[in-house]
Design a protein around this motif. Structure first.
Motif, short mmCIF file in Angstrom:
data_model
loop_
_atom_site.label_atom_id
_atom_site.label_comp_id
_atom_site.label_asym_id
_atom_site.label_seq_id
_atom_site.Cartn_x
_atom_site.Cartn_y
_atom_site.Cartn_z
N PHE A 120 2.27 17.04 3.29
CA PHE A 120 2.27 16.81 4.73
C PHE A 120 3.07 15.60 5.17
CE2 PHE A 120 -0.63 13.65 3.48
CZ PHE A 120 -1.52 14.23 2.59
N LEU A 161 -1.49 2.63 14.75
CA LEU A 161 -1.59 1.67 13.67
C LEU A 161 -0.17 1.40 13.18
CD1 LEU A 161 -4.29 0.60 12.79
CD2 LEU A 161 -4.34 2.32 10.98
N VAL A 211 1.67 3.60 10.41
CA VAL A 211 0.87 3.98 9.25
C VAL A 211 0.52 5.46 9.29
CG1 VAL A 211 -1.30 3.61 8.01
CG2 VAL A 211 -0.10 1.67 9.08
N VAL A 212 0.83 6.15 8.22
CA VAL A 212 0.53 7.58 8.20
C VAL A 212 -0.44 7.97 7.08
CG1 VAL A 212 2.69 8.27 9.26
CG2 VAL A 212 2.56 7.99 6.78
N PHE A 213 -0.63 7.04 6.18
CA PHE A 213 -1.39 7.43 5.01
C PHE A 213 -1.98 6.22 4.30
CE2 PHE A 213 -1.64 8.79 0.56
CZ PHE A 213 -2.36 9.96 0.72
N LEU A 214 -3.10 6.44 3.67
CA LEU A 214 -3.73 5.34 2.93
C LEU A 214 -4.32 5.87 1.64
CD1 LEU A 214 -6.09 2.59 4.19
CD2 LEU A 214 -6.97 4.22 2.54
N GLN A 215 -4.21 5.08 0.61
CA GLN A 215 -4.91 5.48 -0.61
C GLN A 215 -5.53 4.29 -1.30
OE1 GLN A 215 -1.64 7.28 -2.89
NE2 GLN A 215 -2.12 5.82 -4.51
#
Lengths: 218, 218
Positions: A120, A161, A211-215
Motif C-alpha cells: 500500500f 502528521l 507520516v504514512v507508516f509506523l513500525q
DNA sequence: GAGGAAATACAACATTTGTTCTATTTTATC
DNA sequence: GATAAAATAGAACAAATGTTGTATTTCCTC
C-alpha cells in the motif's frame, strides 16, 4: 517440533515453483493443495514426481508434512526469504533520528535499513524512514525507537502528521501540523500534554514529509 | 466470490466450538482439520454429526467448503467477530499471514491485508497477525486498528506483552502479563488507566503468543 | 406428558489422496 | 559419447476422508 536448519542449497526452478504454489494456494484458498493439484499446477503429470520434490523440500527444511494425511502441508520458510533480491521487500534507508522534543536530526547519513513489504505504500522513491527519539508524540502512539516512514512532500494540511523543521536549521521533528493562513502561521503540536505547541511564521517552517507508516519492534 | 451477509442468527455452543477449532487448527498447524479430527476434538463420535454442523455453518456463511476434498475448509468469518463488543477483545479479521503462507489463513475482509514483515522477525511460521480493537493498551502505544504481529507461544514471563484469553472462551486480548506462581494467579494488565487489571486462576488462562512487532498505517 | 425439531450416532460406501515400485526420460559430468 | 545422477511418469494399492441414509437420543415447547 524440530526445526531443521535451512539447508543452504539452492532451490531448483521446479522446486521453487512448487513451494510458491503451495504458499499461494494456502493464502488464496485457505487450505493447502493436494499432491495431485500440485502436479497439475506445476505441469507434472504424475503424483510421484511431486512426491519426489516434496521429500527433498522437506529434507531441506522448507516444509513440514503429516504423512498420509491429505493436504497436511505446512510451509516453514518462504521461498521469498531465500531470494537474494527480495522483490516484494522495500528497503528504505533510515536517515537518522528525529526529535521528539526539540530536535536533532542528522539527515543524509543512512545508519540503518528497514525492510518493508507494504504494497500500500506505493512509490518507494519518495519515502524515507526515521527512528523516533523522545516522547513528544506519545499521545499518537509514537514512541521512542519507533521507526516512522514518511512520504516526501513540502506541503501539508491541518491535522496531518508531518516531519517538519525550521528552515535555517538542520533539525526536524515529527508533529501534528496546524496551518493558519489568516495569521500566516504554522503551529506544530506535540501530542504529549507535557509539551507545548510551537508557533512559527509560515515561511520559516520547512515541511519535509508526511507520516504514512509506523513500525515498532518489541 | 459472494460474501454472504452474516446471518445474525446466533452460533450454537457446539457450532462455535467447531468454528473456533477450525480456526485454531489452521493457525497452529498451517492446514485445516478433517471432519473426523473435528469430531474428536469437539467430542462428537460420528463424522456425520460434524457434517451436520458444517452444513449449517456453511449456510450461515461462516465457512466455505470444496465438497469431496479433504480439509478443503475456509473460514469466512471469525467466530470472534460475532462476540459481543468486548472492548478488550481483539478482532482477528484478517490474518493474511505474513510474507508467505506458513500458517496463513485469510479470514474475513480480503481488503485488509497484512503484507509486511521485516526480515528480523525470523521464522515466519510461528507468527500470526492481528488487528487491534479497543483502546485498552494505548499506554503502550497500541492503538485501535494497529496491526500487531505475535509469535506463537504458550508460556510467558511477567512483564511481557501477550495475546491471551480465557481457556473456555473464544476471545483473546492483548495485555501485559504478570504471573504470580505463589498464588497461582495470572494478572492481565491493560496499559490504559481507564481499565482495571484482571486476575484469573492460572489454569484458566490460555496464552497464545507474545507480541513482537507492531505496524500502523496513517 | 406428548409431540416435534434439533442433535447425535452407526454403518456402509464412493472419492480423494498419499505412497510405493518400477521404468523411462532428461540432465550433467567427465 | 559414456556414465551416473536427477527428474519424470505410469500404475496399482492402502489409507484417510467426505457423504449419505437411517435410527436413536436429547431438548424444547405446548
Amino acid at each position: 517440533m524440530t526445526t531443521e536448519p535451512p539447508n543452504n542449497e539452492i532451490l531448483t526452478v521446479k522446486r521453487r515453483e512448487i513451494l510458491t504454489y503451495i504458499e499461494r494456494t494456502q493464502i488464496e484458498r485457505g487450505y493447502p493443495p493436494s499432491v495431485r493439484e500440485i502436479a497439475t499446477a506445476c505441469s507434472l503429470s504424475s503424483p510421484a514426481s511431486v512426491q519426489f520434490h516434496l521429500k527433498v523440500l522437506q529434507k531441506q527444511g522448507f516444509l513440514m508434512r503429516d504423512l498420509s494425511k491429505p493436504r497436511a502441508l505446512t510451509v516453514n520458510m518462504s521461498s521469498r526469504s531465500l531470494s537474494s533480491s527480495n522483490d516484494d521487500a522495500l528497503s528504505i534507508p533510515v536517515i537518522g533520528l528525529i526529535a521528539a522534543g526539540s530536535g536533532a536530526l542528522a539527515l543524509e547519513n543512512p545508519t540503518d535499513e528497514v525492510a518493508l513489504i507494504p504494497a500500500f505504500l506505493g512509490d518507494a522513491t519518495t519515502l524515507f524512514a526515521l527512528r523516533v527519539k523522545g516522547d513528544s508524540m506519545i499521545g499518537d502512539g509514537i514512541f521512542e525507537r519507533d521507526i516512522i516512514v514518511a512520504r516526501k512532500q513540502s506541503t501539508a494540511t491541518t491535522g496531518e502528521l508531518v516531519i517538519a523543521g525550521l528552515r535555517d536549521e538542520t533539525e526536524a521533528t515529527v508533529k501534528r501540523i496546524e496551518i493558519d493562513r489568516a495569521k500566516n502561521r504554522i503551529v506544530l503540536k506535540p501530542s504529549n500534554p507535557a509539551y507545548s505547541p510551537m508557533q512559527y511564521p509560515m515561511d520559516q517552517v520547512a515541511i519535509y514529509g508526511r507520516v504514512v507508516f509506523l513500525q515498532r519492534q518489541f
